[in-house]
Design a protein around this motif. Sequence first.
Motif, PDB file in Angstrom:
ATOM      1  N   ILE A  87     -22.779 -62.760 128.775  1.00  0.00           N
ATOM      2  CA  ILE A  87     -21.617 -63.297 129.488  1.00  0.00           C
ATOM      3  C   ILE A  87     -20.610 -62.180 129.756  1.00  0.00           C
TER       4      ILE A  87
ATOM      5  N   ASN B 277     -21.243 -59.046 130.174  1.00  0.00           N
ATOM      6  CA  ASN B 277     -21.757 -58.236 131.270  1.00  0.00           C
ATOM      7  C   ASN B 277     -21.558 -58.933 132.599  1.00  0.00           C
ATOM      8  N   ALA B 278     -21.818 -60.250 132.615  1.00  0.00           N
ATOM      9  CA  ALA B 278     -21.670 -60.994 133.865  1.00  0.00           C
ATOM     10  C   ALA B 278     -20.217 -60.948 134.328  1.00  0.00           C
ATOM     11  N   GLN B 279     -19.273 -61.092 133.396  1.00  0.00           N
ATOM     12  CA  GLN B 279     -17.866 -61.059 133.800  1.00  0.00           C
ATOM     13  C   GLN B 279     -17.434 -59.636 134.164  1.00  0.00           C
ATOM     14  N   LYS B 280     -17.998 -58.664 133.456  1.00  0.00           N
ATOM     15  CA  LYS B 280     -17.703 -57.271 133.805  1.00  0.00           C
ATOM     16  C   LYS B 280     -18.171 -56.984 135.223  1.00  0.00           C
ATOM     17  N   ALA B 281     -19.331 -57.544 135.577  1.00  0.00           N
ATOM     18  CA  ALA B 281     -19.863 -57.353 136.918  1.00  0.00           C
ATOM     19  C   ALA B 281     -18.925 -57.950 137.962  1.00  0.00           C
ATOM     20  N   ARG B 282     -18.080 -58.892 137.532  1.00  0.00           N
ATOM     21  CA  ARG B 282     -17.085 -59.441 138.458  1.00  0.00           C
ATOM     22  C   ARG B 282     -15.736 -58.752 138.263  1.00  0.00           C
ATOM     23  N   GLY B 283     -15.756 -57.633 137.588  1.00  0.00           N
ATOM     24  CA  GLY B 283     -14.550 -56.821 137.489  1.00  0.00           C
ATOM     25  C   GLY B 283     -13.629 -57.161 136.339  1.00  0.00           C
ATOM     26  N   ALA B 284     -14.080 -57.990 135.385  1.00  0.00           N
ATOM     27  CA  ALA B 284     -13.238 -58.287 134.230  1.00  0.00           C
ATOM     28  C   ALA B 284     -13.082 -57.027 133.396  1.00  0.00           C
ATOM     29  N   ASP B 285     -11.939 -56.909 132.746  1.00  0.00           N
ATOM     30  CA  ASP B 285     -11.646 -55.719 131.962  1.00  0.00           C
ATOM     31  C   ASP B 285     -11.195 -56.148 130.580  1.00  0.00           C
TER      32      ASP B 285
ATOM     33  N   PHE C 191     -17.354 -53.376 142.098  1.00  0.00           N
ATOM     34  CA  PHE C 191     -16.955 -54.161 143.267  1.00  0.00           C
ATOM     35  C   PHE C 191     -17.822 -53.800 144.465  1.00  0.00           C
TER      36      PHE C 191
ATOM     37  N   PHE D 217     -26.449 -62.120 137.724  1.00  0.00           N
ATOM     38  CA  PHE D 217     -27.409 -62.169 136.628  1.00  0.00           C
ATOM     39  C   PHE D 217     -28.357 -63.363 136.747  1.00  0.00           C
TER      40      PHE D 217
ATOM     41  N   ASN E 299      -9.611 -59.826 140.321  1.00  0.00           N
ATOM     42  CA  ASN E 299      -9.758 -58.616 139.507  1.00  0.00           C
ATOM     43  C   ASN E 299      -9.683 -57.361 140.370  1.00  0.00           C
TER      44      ASN E 299
ATOM     45  N   MET F 219     -16.509 -60.698 146.374  1.00  0.00           N
ATOM     46  CA  MET F 219     -16.011 -59.327 146.234  1.00  0.00           C
ATOM     47  C   MET F 219     -16.489 -58.447 147.383  1.00  0.00           C
TER      48      MET F 219
END
Lengths: 264, 289
Positions: free
Chosen positions: A179, A181-189, B84, B90, B112, B161
């Motif tokens: 999860i 990784n999935a959120q990181k892939a959407r730019g979460a930090d 981005f 996934f 984001n 994005m």
Amino acid sequence: MLRDITLGQYFPGNSVFHRTDPRVKIVLTMLYIVAVFMADSLLSYLIMTAGTILLIAVSRIPLKTVTSGFKTILFIIIFTAVLNIFWTKGENLLFSFGIINVYAEGLIHAGKMVLRLACLLMGTSVLISYTTSPIALTDGLERLLSPLKVIKLPVHEFAMMMTIALRFIPTLIEETDKIMNAQKARGADFTEGNLLQRAKALIPILIPLFVSAFMRAGELATAMECRCYHGGEGRTRMTVLKTKPLDWILLSVFIAYGVGIILL
Amino acid sequence: MTKIELKGVSYLYGGKTPFEKKALNNINACIEEGSITGIIGHTGSGKSTLVQLLNGLLRPTEGQILLDGRDIWEKPKKMRALRFKVGLVFQYPEYQLFEETVKQDIAFGPKNMGLSSDEAERRVMDAAKFCGLGQELMGKSPFELSGGQKRRVAIAGVMAMSPEVLILDEPAAGLDPQGRSDIFGGICEYRRKTGATVIIVSHSMEDIARYCDRVLVMSKGQVWAEGSCDEIFSRADELEAIGLDIPQIARLVRLLKEKGVDLGDKLYTVGDVYRALLPYFTGGDGGAS
């Protein structure tokens, strides 16, 4: 960061400790903990440390793995050390700064505490976490506690709950990783910002994690019922635990170790 | 033009523990700008590891990954900006939904990125349109939706994005035929409108044959072959040897050929075969036989 949890981190191998009966290992661990807390004189500390080093060597777990658990309790260790250094009063004043007085006794005491905590962490994790598979551990615990069934304690149910909990630690860690990784892939930090921002950044992880954990729990319950699970009554085991000569030898060694530390 | 280039990429899982495993071993490949590339390979061949390397979630143990000719690990601090550009969806992405409404969830990515709310709104609407999500769904909780709808919301969340490269790991796994074609329709629509490069990991040879123009075959952590659908699926026997297959319909064509009915070559989708068979029914010149 999630990989630092040592509980349930079985490290496969074939050392003496890997082959020991889990029931015996639980007893050994308790003996070990008592021994570590009873250590008082310098000599007993020496024996304690030597014993712990021997324990790690015999288990053949890489030192790096054994010490990796330190990260999680680093704060407690530092806190204990600082507390002891500044709050222990003694006779040999080393230096004083305003209201802060540091005594030699304090330093020695702090050193002892840190050593004790380190031994405790490494010894117990080698004895229990790294060398015992979670299944064997709860199996041993259930058998060890089974006399308590007489007073109507649901020992089997506790052991089953523990087995399931331990079993799902790696799964949940994996799930969290996925999860994240999935959120990181959407730019979460997750690493930047102040405390509040970081806490907020956890929401996108926690909500999906809880949703899937509850779903998984429901599915597991259904699957268990489908296989006619109905608690511990009348349940037999596939592998029956039997003590071997090796277990008794280890037990005597540990008793000697404990007695040695207490007497010296 | 080459969009992504992999140079000698290797990846090692769980280094220095008994669980150590080489997931990828010396991968060299090029992905052309604007193409739809399919990655196939049986379970454990390293496909999922490969796609995570492409958007910087994993760092290669050895080798380089170039995007538009620049190493993506040149400035590790700028990794977010890369994510981005290279959007990754996934496997089972519906498990990442968390917001109160579908709209807010799709907007997570654009927010984001630091876009203005107008721009984010526009992106959300575009992405929803690509994925066939109607206005009436936008205010609903993502947890009320059906499996296929959830999947499309998650994919829209990445499309919002506007990535230049869209990577999807098994986008249609576990969906019914209608759900599958909705998902792939959305992906094709996105590519047509934005000209993005698309990479699809799939186990379904049918989907690969139907939607992809290039195929990358992985086996045991290495690139086993790379080429057009035709080049890959003409090697049916070799594919079977590494645990893969050719589309069912292509298998039928091969069997018919063995029995003496030659429909022709390069027939890998139901549509192709339909057109090849048509002359037999309409009584034309008899087609390829």
